[in-house]
Design an enzyme around this catalytic site. Structure first.
Site, mmCIF file in Angstrom:
data_model
loop_
_atom_site.group_PDB
_atom_site.id
_atom_site.type_symbol
_atom_site.label_atom_id
_atom_site.label_comp_id
_atom_site.label_asym_id
_atom_site.label_seq_id
_atom_site.Cartn_x
_atom_site.Cartn_y
_atom_site.Cartn_z
ATOM 1 N N LYS A 1 35.112 49.777 42.794
ATOM 2 C CA LYS A 1 35.463 50.430 41.470
ATOM 3 C C LYS A 1 35.555 49.405 40.307
ATOM 4 O O LYS A 1 35.879 48.060 40.834
ATOM 5 C CB LYS A 1 36.675 51.341 41.596
ATOM 6 C CG LYS A 1 37.843 50.521 41.925
ATOM 7 C CD LYS A 1 39.169 51.383 41.909
ATOM 8 C CE LYS A 1 40.518 50.597 42.431
ATOM 9 N NZ LYS A 1 41.508 51.612 42.595
ATOM 10 N N ASP B 1 40.156 43.008 46.345
ATOM 11 C CA ASP B 1 41.049 44.032 47.028
ATOM 12 C C ASP B 1 40.569 44.759 48.290
ATOM 13 O O ASP B 1 39.962 45.742 48.173
ATOM 14 C CB ASP B 1 41.329 45.184 45.854
ATOM 15 C CG ASP B 1 42.404 46.011 46.426
ATOM 16 O OD1 ASP B 1 42.908 45.977 47.744
ATOM 17 O OD2 ASP B 1 42.708 47.165 45.573
ATOM 18 N N ASP C 1 36.583 50.648 48.463
ATOM 19 C CA ASP C 1 37.328 50.781 47.311
ATOM 20 C C ASP C 1 36.539 50.125 46.000
ATOM 21 O O ASP C 1 37.204 49.354 45.269
ATOM 22 C CB ASP C 1 38.747 50.557 47.459
ATOM 23 C CG ASP C 1 39.622 50.969 46.377
ATOM 24 O OD1 ASP C 1 39.166 52.096 45.796
ATOM 25 O OD2 ASP C 1 40.881 50.744 46.261
ATOM 26 N N THR D 1 39.422 55.790 45.651
ATOM 27 C CA THR D 1 39.772 56.284 44.270
ATOM 28 C C THR D 1 38.949 57.472 43.882
ATOM 29 O O THR D 1 37.869 57.449 43.833
ATOM 30 C CB THR D 1 39.602 55.095 43.153
ATOM 31 O OG1 THR D 1 40.253 53.791 43.823
ATOM 32 C CG2 THR D 1 40.221 55.309 41.803
ATOM 33 N N ASN E 1 38.279 46.515 40.653
ATOM 34 C CA ASN E 1 38.207 45.624 41.935
ATOM 35 C C ASN E 1 37.380 44.598 41.728
ATOM 36 O O ASN E 1 36.855 43.764 42.702
ATOM 37 C CB ASN E 1 38.392 46.481 43.339
ATOM 38 C CG ASN E 1 39.441 47.019 43.393
ATOM 39 O OD1 ASN E 1 40.611 46.634 42.833
ATOM 40 N ND2 ASN E 1 39.499 47.970 44.291
HETATM 41 N N1 LIG Z 1 42.321 36.965 42.996
HETATM 42 C C1 LIG Z 1 42.827 37.249 41.838
HETATM 43 N N2 LIG Z 1 42.800 36.723 41.005
HETATM 44 C C2 LIG Z 1 43.205 37.019 39.487
HETATM 45 N N3 LIG Z 1 43.822 38.307 39.437
HETATM 46 C C3 LIG Z 1 43.745 39.261 40.273
HETATM 47 C C4 LIG Z 1 43.275 38.706 41.940
HETATM 48 N N4 LIG Z 1 43.404 39.576 42.560
HETATM 49 C C5 LIG Z 1 44.092 40.779 42.156
HETATM 50 N N5 LIG Z 1 44.041 40.494 40.540
HETATM 51 C C6 LIG Z 1 44.656 41.493 39.541
HETATM 52 O O1 LIG Z 1 45.566 42.343 40.255
HETATM 53 C C7 LIG Z 1 45.234 43.755 40.189
HETATM 54 C C8 LIG Z 1 45.733 44.281 41.365
HETATM 55 O O2 LIG Z 1 45.184 43.624 42.717
HETATM 56 P P1 LIG Z 1 44.548 44.588 43.738
HETATM 57 O O3 LIG Z 1 43.576 45.607 43.342
HETATM 58 O O4 LIG Z 1 44.402 43.598 44.960
HETATM 59 O O5 LIG Z 1 46.237 45.508 44.023
HETATM 60 P P2 LIG Z 1 46.208 46.579 45.066
HETATM 61 O O6 LIG Z 1 47.667 47.083 44.994
HETATM 62 O O7 LIG Z 1 45.883 46.655 46.391
HETATM 63 O O8 LIG Z 1 45.461 47.794 44.107
HETATM 64 P P3 LIG Z 1 44.941 49.323 44.362
HETATM 65 O O9 LIG Z 1 45.778 50.172 43.690
HETATM 66 O O10 LIG Z 1 43.473 49.344 43.565
HETATM 67 O O11 LIG Z 1 44.629 49.349 45.792
HETATM 68 C C9 LIG Z 1 43.771 43.425 40.283
HETATM 69 O O12 LIG Z 1 43.104 44.765 39.656
HETATM 70 C C10 LIG Z 1 43.371 42.315 39.193
HETATM 71 O O13 LIG Z 1 43.667 42.700 37.949
#
Ligand SMILES: Nc1ncnc2c1ncn2[C@@H]1O[C@H](COP(=O)(O)OP(=O)(O)OP(=O)(O)O)[C@@H](O)[C@H]1O
Length: 526
Positions: A343, A378, A341, A397, A346
């Site tokens: 992009k 992610d 993933d 995505t 991430n």
């Molecule tokens: N370690 C971190 N520190 C700061 N912000 C973070 C961190 N991890 C994630 N985020 C923020 O939170 C958002 C969502 O996190 P993540 O992509 O892990 O969630 P997800 O629900 O798995 O997303 P996706 O829909 O892409 O699968 C990220 O795009 C980022 O903006």
């Protein structure tokens, strides 16, 4: 109803209307006012399970909940705990003792079930005839005013929860009581096939995430989770807490996905990959659990926002960021892990800002930036390829997804190379090479045919060398597509100007300006 009606009740606090029922001595007492010793007389067999500490000013009091199948709270004198306030229902709510399997243990937890007219509020959220498994630190308000802080009686496994591997069958989570009542760190046991190195910090406590961290503002969100800032209560360190949407206890698919993400993050340690600190699985109702990953907090947002802000990135900046992305991907692929993933959302950034004018920059960053560190985040779709090298799940995505994922032919780490190619393209011109906006054909067909172009004027001033690189990443046949290694060794990354191309790489001229692709930046302003 008048509190005088309760001849068998005891008033607590000075001018308190909060009363606790005294039951007949030959009955098990469900709760005890603070002054009462739960281990005396006929009550000695009862085990203290939890406490509600009053948060009402001037009514400092602790209500003790004993281990009992059901404890009813309300205005009625038949209740186990009587709260004599006008907004409390006759039977306001009940606490049901649950034994829930978490990891290799059964934990004794209290499930609060609202039966009221005016509601029971947990941490500001109304329960409305629903149930919720209480955890340490919950602020519970019965009706409008009766406000309490909830805490299980000891920091024992009762406290709800677990650390890294609640649902991992391969792992034994042994928790032992020590003489001082504190808990030894859980020991992980592996089956022989699991003798893999783990990061030492994952061998830790059995606490609720809320015992260890203060959860604060939202940092971001995705399809599966919301990510919030957290502060480690002991160290004061800022962290990011990824809070997955609640799921059913027995949702095997999600349980597997969480295990895979946790397992992968536990096995990786690299400067360009977000670091996992902790993980928790906690029940929130009888049927639902909530999962948490605690990660290093990355302070300066997503690469996506940087692209939107700047419309596109310069070649030197893209190159400097990409060297780090490729370093992270090379490390992952070396461990048989595919991210799946990649992009700009991430790719997270830590920016060290300039403190004084004479500080020297480590790269081609903006004037006020001294250094930027990239962190790949992610791992929700990440996968071990193992010996098979191929996997079949449909994931990713749309704009960034490789053709072999769409055709379900089985895919390898080359899917990350494809996505990196899309990302490289996006960084340099600000819009993706494949999109519905560029159709017909459809997005899917553009990808399947590898149909993309370098549009003029966006690509006019960009070196042919990087166009050549992108053209070797966005190759439909994964066998012919560059590997990460090829990519790292490409002349563009090594600042070698390639003059060997037989002709200049083609830029596509579009006469109708209306049909020119829109950048993420332009789209964000629509
Ligand atoms: N370690 C971190 N520190 C700061 N912000 C973070 C961190 N991890 C994630 N985020 C923020 O939170 C958002 C969502 O996190 P993540 O992509 O892990 O969630 P997800 O629900 O798995 O997303 P996706 O829909 O892409 O699968 C990220 O795009 C980022 O903006």
């Amino acid at each position: 109803m008048n509190k005088r009606e309760y001849s068998d009740t005891e008033e607590v606090g000075n001018e308190s209307t909060l009363v606790v029922k005294k039951q007949h001595l030959n009955q098990n007492l469900a709760i005890y006012p603070d002054a009462t010793d739960p281990q005396t007389d006929d009550n000695r067999n009862n085990i203290l399970l939890a406490n509600f500490m009053s948060l009402i000013p001037g009514k400092e009091q602790t209500l003790k909940i004993l281990e009992k199948s059901e404890t009813v709270i309300g205005r009625s004198r038949s209740c186990d705990i009587i709260l004599d306030e006008v907004d409390i229902s006759t039977k306001h709510c009940k606490l049901v003792l649950l034994e829930m399997p978490l990891g290799n243990e059964n934990r004794k937890l209290l499930n609060i079930i609202d039966t009221s007219r005016n509601g029971t509020y947990i941490n500001g959220n109304k329960l409305v005839k629903k149930d919720y498994v209480l955890k340490n630190g919950d602020r519970v308000i019965f009706g409008k005013k009766c406000s309490f802080l909830f805490k299980y009686a000891s920091e024992s496994p009762i406290v709800a929860v677990n650390s890294v591997h609640a649902n991992n069958d391969d792992v034994n989570l042994d928790v032992e009581n020590t003489d001082d009542g504190k808990f030894k760190k859980p020991q992980f046991g592996f089956t022989s096939s699991q003798q893999l190195k783990r990061k030492p910090q994952q061998k830790s406590k059995v606490l609720s995430v809320f015992d260890k961290y203060i959860v604060g503002k939202e940092l971001g969100s995705g399809h599966y989770a919301i990510v919030k800032e957290g502060i480690n209560k002991q160290t004061g360190k800022s962290v990011a807490i990824k809070i997955f949407h609640p799921q059913l206890n027995d949702d095997q698919k999600k349980n597997h996905q969480f295990r895979e993400e946790t397992d992968i993050l536990m096995r990786v340690q690299h400067k360009n990959i977000v670091n996992l600190l902790d993980s928790f699985v906690e029940p929130i109702s009888k049927m639902q659990i909530q999962k948490y990953l605690v990660l290093d907090k990355i302070d300066d947002g997503e690469l996506f926002d940087r692209i939107v802000r700047k419309t596109n990135l310069s070649q030197p900046e893209t190159k400097a960021l990409f060297k780090q992305i490729l370093s992270g991907l090379k490390y992952l692929h070396g461990k048989n892990i595919i991210h799946r993933d990649i992009k700009p959302e991430n790719i997270l950034l830590n920016v060290r800002r300039r403190q004084s004018p004479d500080e020297i920059q480590t790269g081609p960053w903006d004037d006020d930036e001294i250094d930027i560190q990239v962190k790949i985040a992610d791992f929700g779709l990440a996968k071990f390829t193992g010996e098979m090298q191929f996997t079949n799940t449909l994931c990713g995505t749309p704009s960034y997804v490789a053709p072999e994922i769409l055709t379900k032919q089985g895919h390898s780490s080359k899917v990350d190379v494809w996505s990196a190619g899309v990302l490289l393209y996006v960084c340099l011109c600000g819009f993706p090479p494949f999109s519905d906006q560029l159709g017909p054909p459809s997005l899917k067909d553009q990808i399947l045919q590898g149909k993309f172009a370098f549009y003029s004027p966006y690509w006019d001033d960009i070196d042919d060398t990087v166009l050549h690189l992108i053209s070797n990443l966005l190759v439909v046949n994964p066998v012919q597509r560059f590997s990460i290694e090829h990519c790292i060794n490409h002349p563009w990354f090594n600042d070698i100007r390639e003059n060997s191309f037989s002709s200049r790489m083609k830029r596509l001229q579009i006469s109708d300006k209306q049909k020119l692709p829109k950048t993420y930046s332009e789209l964000s302003k629509l």
